[in-house]
Design a protein around this motif. Structure first.
Motif, PDB file in Angstrom:
ATOM      1  N   LYS A   7       0.983  -1.080   0.025  1.00 25.15           N
ATOM      2  CA  LYS A   7      -0.069  -0.047  -0.087  1.00 25.15           C
ATOM      3  C   LYS A   7       1.012   1.190   0.020  1.00 25.15           C
ATOM      4  O   LYS A   7       0.902   2.221  -0.640  1.00 25.15           O
ATOM      5  CB  LYS A   7      -0.937   0.088   1.106  1.00 25.15           C
ATOM      6  N   ILE A   8       1.978   1.281   0.511  1.00 27.64           N
ATOM      7  CA  ILE A   8       2.776   2.451   0.777  1.00 27.64           C
ATOM      8  C   ILE A   8       3.583   2.658  -0.485  1.00 27.64           C
ATOM      9  O   ILE A   8       3.640   3.863  -1.070  1.00 27.64           O
ATOM     10  CB  ILE A   8       4.001   2.370   1.983  1.00 27.64           C
ATOM     11  N   ILE A   9       3.986   1.604  -1.034  1.00 29.77           N
ATOM     12  CA  ILE A   9       4.715   1.439  -2.472  1.00 29.77           C
ATOM     13  C   ILE A   9       3.708   2.146  -3.466  1.00 29.77           C
ATOM     14  O   ILE A   9       3.777   2.987  -4.270  1.00 29.77           O
ATOM     15  CB  ILE A   9       5.250   0.242  -2.839  1.00 29.77           C
ATOM     16  N   PHE A  10       2.398   1.638  -3.519  1.00 28.05           N
ATOM     17  CA  PHE A  10       1.328   2.080  -4.296  1.00 28.05           C
ATOM     18  C   PHE A  10       0.977   3.558  -4.134  1.00 28.05           C
ATOM     19  O   PHE A  10       1.017   4.123  -5.236  1.00 28.05           O
ATOM     20  CB  PHE A  10      -0.035   0.827  -4.124  1.00 28.05           C
ATOM     21  N   SER A  11       1.008   3.725  -3.036  1.00 26.77           N
ATOM     22  CA  SER A  11       0.698   5.278  -2.506  1.00 26.77           C
ATOM     23  C   SER A  11       1.837   6.183  -3.244  1.00 26.77           C
ATOM     24  O   SER A  11       1.498   7.099  -3.908  1.00 26.77           O
ATOM     25  CB  SER A  11       0.352   5.770  -1.063  1.00 26.77           C
ATOM     26  N   ILE A  12       2.868   5.669  -3.081  1.00 28.01           N
ATOM     27  CA  ILE A  12       4.196   6.554  -3.413  1.00 28.01           C
ATOM     28  C   ILE A  12       4.088   6.763  -5.000  1.00 28.01           C
ATOM     29  O   ILE A  12       4.462   7.864  -5.707  1.00 28.01           O
ATOM     30  CB  ILE A  12       5.564   6.048  -2.966  1.00 28.01           C
ATOM     31  N   LEU A  13       3.935   5.493  -5.637  1.00 31.39           N
ATOM     32  CA  LEU A  13       3.854   5.689  -7.284  1.00 31.39           C
ATOM     33  C   LEU A  13       2.657   6.401  -7.588  1.00 31.39           C
ATOM     34  O   LEU A  13       2.889   7.159  -8.802  1.00 31.39           O
ATOM     35  CB  LEU A  13       3.712   4.000  -7.800  1.00 31.39           C
ATOM     36  N   MET A  14       1.540   6.244  -6.998  1.00 30.47           N
ATOM     37  CA  MET A  14       0.495   7.131  -7.374  1.00 30.47           C
ATOM     38  C   MET A  14       0.744   8.762  -7.210  1.00 30.47           C
ATOM     39  O   MET A  14       0.410   9.699  -8.265  1.00 30.47           O
ATOM     40  CB  MET A  14      -0.793   6.912  -6.393  1.00 30.47           C
ATOM     41  N   VAL A  15       1.512   9.055  -6.243  1.00 33.02           N
ATOM     42  CA  VAL A  15       1.754  10.477  -5.798  1.00 33.02           C
ATOM     43  C   VAL A  15       2.855  10.990  -6.944  1.00 33.02           C
ATOM     44  O   VAL A  15       2.720  11.826  -7.625  1.00 33.02           O
ATOM     45  CB  VAL A  15       2.321  10.654  -4.626  1.00 33.02           C
ATOM     46  N   LEU A  16       3.830   9.831  -7.158  1.00 34.21           N
ATOM     47  CA  LEU A  16       4.839  10.087  -8.223  1.00 34.21           C
ATOM     48  C   LEU A  16       4.297  10.432  -9.727  1.00 34.21           C
ATOM     49  O   LEU A  16       4.562  11.358 -10.423  1.00 34.21           O
ATOM     50  CB  LEU A  16       5.716   8.874  -8.437  1.00 34.21           C
ATOM     51  N   VAL A  17       3.344   9.749 -10.060  1.00 29.52           N
ATOM     52  CA  VAL A  17       2.336   9.579 -11.279  1.00 29.52           C
ATOM     53  C   VAL A  17       1.468  11.037 -11.365  1.00 29.52           C
ATOM     54  O   VAL A  17       1.846  11.581 -12.345  1.00 29.52           O
ATOM     55  CB  VAL A  17       1.590   8.425 -11.471  1.00 29.52           C
ATOM     56  N   LEU A  18       1.125  11.293 -10.246  1.00 31.39           N
ATOM     57  CA  LEU A  18       0.328  12.808 -10.451  1.00 31.39           C
ATOM     58  C   LEU A  18       1.166  13.905 -10.347  1.00 31.39           C
ATOM     59  O   LEU A  18       0.965  14.769 -11.139  1.00 31.39           O
ATOM     60  CB  LEU A  18      -0.510  12.574  -9.108  1.00 31.39           C
ATOM     61  N   THR A  19       2.515  13.957  -9.753  1.00 35.22           N
ATOM     62  CA  THR A  19       3.256  14.814  -9.630  1.00 35.22           C
ATOM     63  C   THR A  19       4.016  15.031 -11.201  1.00 35.22           C
ATOM     64  O   THR A  19       4.028  16.064 -11.642  1.00 35.22           O
ATOM     65  CB  THR A  19       4.484  14.584  -8.612  1.00 35.22           C
ATOM     66  N   LEU A  20       4.141  13.739 -11.902  1.00 36.18           N
ATOM     67  CA  LEU A  20       4.986  14.208 -13.044  1.00 36.18           C
ATOM     68  C   LEU A  20       3.841  14.376 -14.025  1.00 36.18           C
ATOM     69  O   LEU A  20       4.245  15.234 -14.913  1.00 36.18           O
ATOM     70  CB  LEU A  20       5.508  12.639 -13.502  1.00 36.18           C
ATOM     71  N   THR A  21       2.626  14.137 -14.000  1.00 40.10           N
ATOM     72  CA  THR A  21       1.499  14.510 -14.902  1.00 40.10           C
ATOM     73  C   THR A  21       1.522  16.154 -14.647  1.00 40.10           C
ATOM     74  O   THR A  21       1.248  16.699 -15.827  1.00 40.10           O
ATOM     75  CB  THR A  21       0.337  13.780 -14.565  1.00 40.10           C
ATOM     76  N   ILE A  22       1.256  16.550 -13.505  1.00 38.98           N
ATOM     77  CA  ILE A  22       0.969  17.831 -13.126  1.00 38.98           C
ATOM     78  C   ILE A  22       2.429  18.780 -13.780  1.00 38.98           C
ATOM     79  O   ILE A  22       1.915  19.748 -14.571  1.00 38.98           O
ATOM     80  CB  ILE A  22       0.657  18.119 -11.854  1.00 38.98           C
ATOM     81  N   CYS A  23       3.136  18.366 -13.570  1.00 37.17           N
ATOM     82  CA  CYS A  23       4.502  19.142 -14.019  1.00 37.17           C
ATOM     83  C   CYS A  23       4.810  19.093 -15.410  1.00 37.17           C
ATOM     84  O   CYS A  23       5.105  19.952 -16.228  1.00 37.17           O
ATOM     85  CB  CYS A  23       5.957  18.538 -13.353  1.00 37.17           C
ATOM     86  N   GLY A  24       4.574  17.815 -15.993  1.00 43.06           N
ATOM     87  CA  GLY A  24       4.501  17.653 -17.671  1.00 43.06           C
ATOM     88  C   GLY A  24       3.585  18.772 -18.307  1.00 43.06           C
ATOM     89  O   GLY A  24       3.901  19.325 -19.249  1.00 43.06           O
ATOM     90  N   CYS A  25       2.264  18.767 -17.780  1.00 43.81           N
ATOM     91  CA  CYS A  25       1.543  19.738 -18.305  1.00 43.81           C
ATOM     92  C   CYS A  25       1.679  21.154 -18.186  1.00 43.81           C
ATOM     93  O   CYS A  25       1.465  21.621 -19.112  1.00 43.81           O
ATOM     94  CB  CYS A  25      -0.113  19.140 -17.857  1.00 43.81           C
ATOM     95  N   LYS A  26       2.097  21.525 -16.954  1.00 37.91           N
ATOM     96  CA  LYS A  26       2.433  23.046 -16.820  1.00 37.91           C
ATOM     97  C   LYS A  26       3.569  23.229 -17.626  1.00 37.91           C
ATOM     98  O   LYS A  26       3.516  24.320 -18.314  1.00 37.91           O
ATOM     99  CB  LYS A  26       2.820  22.986 -15.474  1.00 37.91           C
ATOM    100  N   LYS A  27       4.606  22.449 -17.870  1.00 41.73           N
ATOM    101  CA  LYS A  27       5.739  22.870 -18.713  1.00 41.73           C
ATOM    102  C   LYS A  27       5.313  22.950 -20.223  1.00 41.73           C
ATOM    103  O   LYS A  27       5.617  23.987 -20.734  1.00 41.73           O
ATOM    104  CB  LYS A  27       6.899  21.861 -18.500  1.00 41.73           C
ATOM    105  N   GLU A  28       4.447  22.111 -20.610  1.00 41.90           N
ATOM    106  CA  GLU A  28       3.937  22.407 -22.134  1.00 41.90           C
ATOM    107  C   GLU A  28       3.451  23.732 -22.247  1.00 41.90           C
ATOM    108  O   GLU A  28       3.519  24.375 -23.121  1.00 41.90           O
ATOM    109  CB  GLU A  28       3.064  21.043 -22.388  1.00 41.90           C
ATOM    110  N   ASN A  29       2.437  24.121 -21.145  1.00 42.71           N
ATOM    111  CA  ASN A  29       1.603  25.214 -21.469  1.00 42.71           C
ATOM    112  C   ASN A  29       2.575  26.541 -21.614  1.00 42.71           C
ATOM    113  O   ASN A  29       2.516  27.486 -22.349  1.00 42.71           O
ATOM    114  CB  ASN A  29       0.642  25.572 -20.203  1.00 42.71           C
ATOM    115  N   THR A  30       3.646  26.405 -20.710  1.00 40.50           N
ATOM    116  CA  THR A  30       4.588  27.482 -20.670  1.00 40.50           C
ATOM    117  C   THR A  30       5.238  27.902 -22.052  1.00 40.50           C
ATOM    118  O   THR A  30       5.453  28.716 -22.274  1.00 40.50           O
ATOM    119  CB  THR A  30       5.659  27.274 -19.685  1.00 40.50           C
ATOM    120  N   GLU A  31       5.832  26.689 -22.428  1.00 43.83           N
ATOM    121  CA  GLU A  31       6.610  26.587 -23.917  1.00 43.83           C
ATOM    122  C   GLU A  31       5.430  27.140 -24.885  1.00 43.83           C
ATOM    123  O   GLU A  31       6.018  27.859 -25.729  1.00 43.83           O
ATOM    124  CB  GLU A  31       6.778  25.038 -24.405  1.00 43.83           C
TER     125      GLU A  31
END
Length: 162
Positions: A7-31
């Protein structure tokens, strides 16, 4: 304990995926925004050629003002034609000799001009001076093509009447 670790590993992976998704989308808009800003700046910046025309037109106006009897002058270069508007001293007549002197000054600076048109009325002077000042500030001459065509039409008519 093993379920708790999963559960801890799964939670960490979910947070990581969400963080990468948010950062990735934000960077694209800036460009995209930077790209749009770059295009707008480029579209509004005058070209080197138009800067040179504005500088030569300023030089023409400065040299025309140096003529005896000319109080003020403004000029633009448009489609290889030079339009000059002047304000003369009260005691000076807008004669053929005066027009010839102005034309000679213009042709010294712009010998390749296909036409030189000289105007002496207040309305034309004000219009031409406003356009010239806007061009100095970096505006595109294309914005004024209709107005300049009207001024040229008047100048051509005045020339034929003489």
């Amino acid at each position: 304990m093993e379920k708790k670790n999963i559960k801890i590993i799964f939670s960490i992976l979910m947070v990581l995926v969400l963080t990468l998704t948010i950062c990735g989308c934000k960077k694209e808009n800036t460009e995209n925004e930077e790209e749009e800003i770059g295009q707008n700046v480029t579209a509004n910046m005058p070209t080197k050629a138009s800067n040179e025309l504005v500088e030569r037109a300023e030089s023409i106006a400065d040299d025309v003002v140096d003529l005896l009897g000319v109080e003020d002058a403004t000029a633009i270069i448009y489609n290889e034609q030079v339009i000059v508007a002047v304000k003369l001293s009260e005691d000076v007549e807008f004669s053929h000799e005066m027009k010839d002197m102005i034309k000679n000054v213009v042709l010294q600076i712009e010998p390749e001009a296909k036409g030189v048109y000289i105007l002496n009325d207040e309305k034309s002077f004000e219009k031409l001076d406003t356009i010239a000042q806007d061009l100095i500030k970096g505006k595109d001459i294309k914005e004024y093509s209709r107005e300049i065509d009207k001024i040229l039409k008047k100048a051509t008519k005045d020339e034929k009447d003489d």
